[in-house]
Design an enzyme around this catalytic site. Sequence first.
Site, PDB file in Angstrom:
ATOM      1  N   ASP A  34       0.914  -1.017  -0.056  1.00  0.00           N
ATOM      2  CA  ASP A  34      -0.130  -0.023   0.192  1.00  0.00           C
ATOM      3  C   ASP A  34       0.870   1.313   0.024  1.00  0.00           C
ATOM      4  OD1 ASP A  34      -1.848   1.785   0.087  1.00  0.00           O
ATOM      5  OD2 ASP A  34      -2.397   1.330   2.456  1.00  0.00           O
TER       6      ASP A  34
ATOM      7  N   ASP B 291      -1.534   4.957  -6.120  1.00  0.00           N
ATOM      8  CA  ASP B 291      -1.701   4.176  -5.071  1.00  0.00           C
ATOM      9  C   ASP B 291      -1.945   2.714  -5.223  1.00  0.00           C
ATOM     10  OD1 ASP B 291      -2.498   3.217  -2.414  1.00  0.00           O
ATOM     11  OD2 ASP B 291      -4.478   4.309  -2.458  1.00  0.00           O
TER      12      ASP B 291
END
Length: 444
Positions: free
Chosen positions: A110, A314
Amino acid sequence: MKKDMSVLQLISYVLFLGIMLVRPTTSATGATLRADLTHVDSGRSFTNLELLRRLTARSTAQAARFGVSTQAATVPVARGTTGNLEVDSEYLIHFGIGTPSPQAVALTLDTGSDLIWTQCACTNTTCFEQPFPVFDPSASGTIGAVSCSDPICTAQGGLPDNGCSAQDNLCLYAYTYADKSITQGTIIQDTFTFSDVAVPSLRFGCGTNNSGIFTSEESGIAGFGRGPLSLPSQLNISMFSYCFTTIVESARSPVFLGTPDNLGANAQSTPFIPSSSSHYYLPLQGITVGETLLPLDASVFAIKNDGSGGTIIDSGTGITRFPQAVFQSLQEAFVSQVSLPVANASDTGGLLCFSTPQAADPKSVSVPKLIFHLDGADWDLPRESYVLDVENDGNGGALLCVVIFSAGENGMTIIGNFQQQNTHIVYDLEANKMVFAPASCDKL
Ligand SMILES: *[C@@H]1O[C@H](CO)[C@@H](O)[C@H](O)[C@H]1NC(C)=O
Ligand SMILES: *[C@@H]1O[C@H](CO)[C@@H](O)[C@H](O)[C@H]1NC(C)=O
């Protein structure tokens, strides 16, 4: 928000019975480390229709919540935003923690957050199901405590929601994500092992109370953001890279911690926009669909004066989202250039899908190109990074879906991992730029 420290204290007390503290050894590895990545649905034999449903379920509710989280661009975290409360499109990094036998972890990679954590000592506490035993600190000979006075146990250190268990002086944390997932537990340190290379004294959350959007394939989250707690920051590496296979494959692919191999000749680069947030902001300036440069002002992609908006890349978000005006313009461009009927959006979770006769192979339908224009680079997306072919929609037809969402009126632009498939993406932290190249990720 205040935490109930008495409960946290109890957890840490139970957890740390029987743990020996070992003085960390120092060593840094200069060589590039390599770890394996898998898609979370890898090897689970979903059809494309099931994958589509997993990607898009309950998008409306999710979008509403995401709108809230983007008000303040500096607070965590854009994770789990494919629009699904139960599952998400995620890529998991695999490595081991502890000695002498490293215990397996599988963590969502992440880049939208910083903390590394894995489920830990889950007896009588709230943990989600995971595919192998939870981390057992008492089985590691190198586990170490992180005291309350350690600089990381502060907001500046990366833990705005910290606490201290008074009787044993352990750093407690709670960490919340934009999708409302939450982990609580104790910060500890131990040796991480990446393909046989051991790196001592890395700090991570031993998560004993974890809830939210997690699949039964993962054990936690590995933050790759810019903040001090993230894996790249703790390893003090000048760059890292990953390459995501397509979600319909079950092949493994690499993440490189350090200088990557095999970037290939077609690499392009674009600067990251300087930011105090832990996100990686990109200078997106425009979008081309087929022959059409969308009639948009570049300011729709830029960070606004109040810190909202902007464009981030992301790895923890599944499907890319654009502010509504951009999304609408993009949809119109696809609709005007694809000569197929538009499928009912309520059947496709808010995605733009076209109906194709089942007899026709949807892959034979030509689809307009999609190009993201960045400062200094044109990201020409491979077909599989924005189109999902659904051979059987369950009603005797097939679908061709453009896998992009709306972020709502004032949402920020998030380039999610679906759009990053089969692209080797390098985060050059030293030069503060992103380098990317088309790749067959399972071959790297
Ligand atoms: C565990 O987390 C849930 C959800 O955030 C919270 O409501 C609950 O109080 C926590 N339990 C403990 C024991 O801290
Ligand atoms: C991190 O790496 C840089 C060079 O890449 C070096 O100058 C610095 O001393 C390192 N810091 C630590 C804490 O190892």
